[in-house]
Design an enzyme around this catalytic site. Structure first.
Site, mmCIF file in Angstrom:
data_model
loop_
_atom_site.group_PDB
_atom_site.id
_atom_site.type_symbol
_atom_site.label_atom_id
_atom_site.label_comp_id
_atom_site.label_asym_id
_atom_site.label_seq_id
_atom_site.Cartn_x
_atom_site.Cartn_y
_atom_site.Cartn_z
ATOM 1 N N LEU A 31 0.818 -1.228 0.000
ATOM 2 C CA LEU A 31 0.000 0.000 0.000
ATOM 3 C C LEU A 31 0.849 1.274 0.000
ATOM 4 C CD1 LEU A 31 -2.918 -1.025 2.435
ATOM 5 C CD2 LEU A 31 -2.817 -1.232 -0.049
ATOM 6 N N TYR A 138 14.949 3.929 -13.445
ATOM 7 C CA TYR A 138 13.709 3.153 -13.500
ATOM 8 C C TYR A 138 13.769 2.170 -14.679
ATOM 9 C CZ TYR A 138 8.819 2.038 -14.540
ATOM 10 O OH TYR A 138 7.650 1.384 -14.830
HETATM 11 N N1 LIG Z 1 1.423 2.848 -15.469
HETATM 12 C C1 LIG Z 1 2.136 2.662 -16.583
HETATM 13 O O1 LIG Z 1 1.959 3.381 -17.573
HETATM 14 C C2 LIG Z 1 3.169 1.549 -16.668
HETATM 15 C C3 LIG Z 1 3.943 1.445 -17.835
HETATM 16 C C4 LIG Z 1 4.889 0.439 -17.916
HETATM 17 C C5 LIG Z 1 5.035 -0.471 -16.879
HETATM 18 N N2 LIG Z 1 4.290 -0.336 -15.758
HETATM 19 C C6 LIG Z 1 4.494 -1.301 -14.668
HETATM 20 O O2 LIG Z 1 3.232 -1.803 -14.248
HETATM 21 C C7 LIG Z 1 3.274 -2.094 -12.850
HETATM 22 C C8 LIG Z 1 2.102 -1.432 -12.145
HETATM 23 O O3 LIG Z 1 2.190 -0.008 -12.292
HETATM 24 P P1 LIG Z 1 1.011 0.969 -11.857
HETATM 25 O O4 LIG Z 1 0.987 2.078 -12.822
HETATM 26 O O5 LIG Z 1 -0.212 0.193 -11.602
HETATM 27 O O6 LIG Z 1 1.606 1.561 -10.512
HETATM 28 P P2 LIG Z 1 0.991 1.658 -9.042
HETATM 29 O O7 LIG Z 1 1.954 2.487 -8.234
HETATM 30 O O8 LIG Z 1 -0.432 2.078 -9.083
HETATM 31 O O9 LIG Z 1 1.047 0.149 -8.570
HETATM 32 C C9 LIG Z 1 2.163 -0.423 -7.944
HETATM 33 C C10 LIG Z 1 1.659 -1.170 -6.732
HETATM 34 O O10 LIG Z 1 2.759 -1.819 -6.115
HETATM 35 C C11 LIG Z 1 2.703 -1.606 -4.723
HETATM 36 N N3 LIG Z 1 4.064 -1.705 -4.208
HETATM 37 C C12 LIG Z 1 5.088 -0.840 -4.439
HETATM 38 N N4 LIG Z 1 6.202 -1.254 -3.822
HETATM 39 C C13 LIG Z 1 5.872 -2.420 -3.190
HETATM 40 C C14 LIG Z 1 6.591 -3.315 -2.372
HETATM 41 N N5 LIG Z 1 7.884 -3.107 -2.071
HETATM 42 N N6 LIG Z 1 5.947 -4.411 -1.892
HETATM 43 C C15 LIG Z 1 4.631 -4.629 -2.175
HETATM 44 N N7 LIG Z 1 3.902 -3.792 -2.923
HETATM 45 C C16 LIG Z 1 4.512 -2.704 -3.429
HETATM 46 C C17 LIG Z 1 2.071 -0.245 -4.539
HETATM 47 O O11 LIG Z 1 1.476 -0.044 -3.277
HETATM 48 C C18 LIG Z 1 1.043 -0.250 -5.669
HETATM 49 O O12 LIG Z 1 -0.188 -0.771 -5.245
HETATM 50 C C19 LIG Z 1 4.640 -1.623 -12.362
HETATM 51 O O13 LIG Z 1 5.482 -2.751 -12.307
HETATM 52 C C20 LIG Z 1 5.111 -0.675 -13.435
HETATM 53 O O14 LIG Z 1 6.516 -0.621 -13.519
HETATM 54 C C21 LIG Z 1 3.355 0.651 -15.618
#
Ligand SMILES: NC(=O)c1ccc[n+]([C@@H]2O[C@H](COP(=O)([O-])OP(=O)(O)OC[C@H]3O[C@@H](n4cnc5c(N)ncnc54)[C@H](O)[C@@H]3O)[C@@H](O)[C@H]2O)c1
Length: 325
Positions: A31, A138
Site C-alpha cells: 500500500l 527506473y
Molecule cells: N502505469 C504505466 O503506464 C506503466 C507502464 C509500464 C510499466 N508499468 C508497470 O506496471 C506495474 C504497475 O504499475 P502501476 O501504474 O499500476 O503503478 P501503481 O503504483 O499504481 O502500482 C504499484 C503497486 O505496487 C505496490 N508496491 C510498491 N512497492 C511495493 C513493495 N515493495 N511491496 C509490495 N507492494 C509494493 C504499490 O502499493 C502499488 O499498489 C509496475 O510494475 C510498473 O513498472 C506501468
C-alpha cells in the site's frame, strides 16, 4: 493466481478481470502507492512487502499456480533521486518474489516490464528486439529483472511471460506526484487549472487503455510462454495531439503552459504490438478517444460532487464561526 501490486492502478484491474472470470485471486501489496479500496472484496489480501521474509510464508501458504508481478517503484524522477531504493524494490524485490514463486511451486510468472527499457528509439514503432538503452534508473530497474526471470525460468523450469507496457491510462491512476500524463491532465482540467507540458508538446507516447492491459495479462496466463511481448497500440500520439483529443471530449479549449523538458524523459515512444497479436491472441479494443471519454465520464461527476461537498463544508464552517462571535 497471485497479483503483487494488486492494490495499484493496473494490478487492481487485473484482479477484477480475473475474478470476473471465476479465478481465485490473492493480492500482495504494501500500500505504498496502492489503495485498499481498489482491492476487489472477493480477493484475499496480504499487506506485505515483496522484499520481506513474510512474502515466503504467504506464497508457501497460498501456493498460487500463476504469479502476476506488478508491485514496483514506478516514478522515473524518484528513481533518479534515489536509485538504491528503486533498485531494492524493483530488482531485489523481484528476485525475492522469484525465489518464493519457485519454492511455492508456481507454474507461471508474468512480469510487468516497461517501454522505459528501450530508451530513445532508433525507429518507431519499437519491436521487442530493439536495442535496450534505458534513459533512467527506473528503465534499468525494470530491465534487470527480465534477465533474472529468464534465468530463474531456465534453472528451475518456471514458465514466464514478460510484458513491456507502453503508457497505460485509465480509472484509478493516481494523478498526484508522477502519475501518468493522462490522469494528471484530466485532474487539472477538472479543477480548471492550465495543463503543464514539459518540452514543446511534440514528444510522442503510445497510450494504452488499462482494460486492454488487464486483458493481455489474462491471455498471458495460458499463452506467450517464454516470450517478451510489447503491450501497446503501435501508434504514437504527441502530447499536443492528446490535448486536442481531450478538448474534443470536453468540447472546449484548454490553457496550456509549456515548461523546460525534464531529464530522463524519452522523446518518442510507441510499441509494435505484432507479437502480442500473434502469441497472446490480443488486440487493443479501446481507442484513445473512447478511453478518454470513459475516464472523463467516470471522474467528472465525482469531481463535481467533491466541489459541492467542499462548498457546503466552507459554508458550514463560516456559519459556525459566525455563531461563535
Ligand atoms: N502505469 C504505466 O503506464 C506503466 C507502464 C509500464 C510499466 N508499468 C508497470 O506496471 C506495474 C504497475 O504499475 P502501476 O501504474 O499500476 O503503478 P501503481 O503504483 O499504481 O502500482 C504499484 C503497486 O505496487 C505496490 N508496491 C510498491 N512497492 C511495493 C513493495 N515493495 N511491496 C509490495 N507492494 C509494493 C504499490 O502499493 C502499488 O499498489 C509496475 O510494475 C510498473 O513498472 C506501468
Amino acid at each position: 493466481m497471485l497479483v503483487t501490486g494488486g492494490a495499484g492502478f493496473i494490478g487492481s484491474h487485473i484482479v477484477d478481470r480475473c475474478l470476473e472470470r471465476g479465478c481465485e485471486t490473492v493480492v500482495v501489496d504494501n500500500l505504498s502507492t496502492g489503495k485498499r479500496e481498489h482491492i476487489h472484496p472477493d480477493a484475499a489480501f496480504y499487506h506485505a512487502d515483496i522484499r520481506s521474509c513474510e512474502l515466503h510464508r504467504i506464497m508457501d501458504g497460498e501456493r498460487p499456480d500463476v504469479v502476476v508481478h506488478h508491485a514496483a517503484q514506478i516514478d522515473v524522477q524518484q528513481s533518479i533521486a534515489n536509485p538504491l531504493e528503486d533498485a531494492a524494490i524493483n530488482i531485489s524485490g523481484t528476485i525475492n518474489l522469484l525465489k518464493a514463486s519457485v519454492s511455492a511451486g508456481a507454474g507461471k510468472f508474468i512480469y510487468a516490464s516497461s517501454a522505459a527499457v528501450y530508451g530513445a528509439p532508433a525507429a518507431l514503432p519499437i519491436a521487442e528486439d530493439h536495442a535496450k538503452a534505458p534513459a533512467s534508473f527506473y528503465g534499468v530497474s525494470k530491465y534487470a529483472p527480465e534477465y533474472y526471470i529468464r534465468t530463474f525460468s531456465s534453472l528451475y523450469g518456471i514458465d514466464c511471460t514478460i510484458l513491456r507496457y507502453a503508457n497505460v491510462y485509465g480509472v484509478r491512476q493516481d494523478p498526484k506526484g508522477e502519475g501518468g500524463v493522462i490522469s494528471i491532465f484530466l485532474d487539472r482540467m477538472l479543477r480548471g487549472l492550465p495543463l503543464r507540458v514539459f518540452g514543446d508538446g511534440t514528444q510522442t507516447r503510445d497510450f494504452i487503455y488499462v482494460g486492454d492491459v488487464a486483458e493481455a495479462n489474462v491471455q498471458a496466463m495460458s499463452r506467450g510462454g517464454g516470450r517478451v511481448i510489447n503491450i501497446g497500440t503501435s501508434a504514437a500520439v504527441s502530447l499536443n495531439g492528446l490535448i486536442e483529443a481531450f478538448e474534443a471530449v470536453l468540447g472546449k479549449k484548454q490553457e496550456v503552459s509549456y515548461e523546460d523538458a525534464r531529464a530522463g524523459d524519452i522523446l518518442h515512444s510507441s510499441l509494435d504490438n505484432r507479437l502480442a497479436r500473434e502469441h497472446l491472441d490480443w488486440t487493443p479494443k479501446v481507442d484513445l478517444s473512447q478511453g478518454l471519454k470513459l475516464i472523463y465520464d467516470y471522474y467528472a461527476p465525482r469531481y463535481a460532487a467533491n466541489k459541492i461537498e467542499e462548498a457546503v463544508r466552507a459554508v458550514n464552517g463560516r456559519q459556525t464561526a459566525l455563531a461563535a462571535t
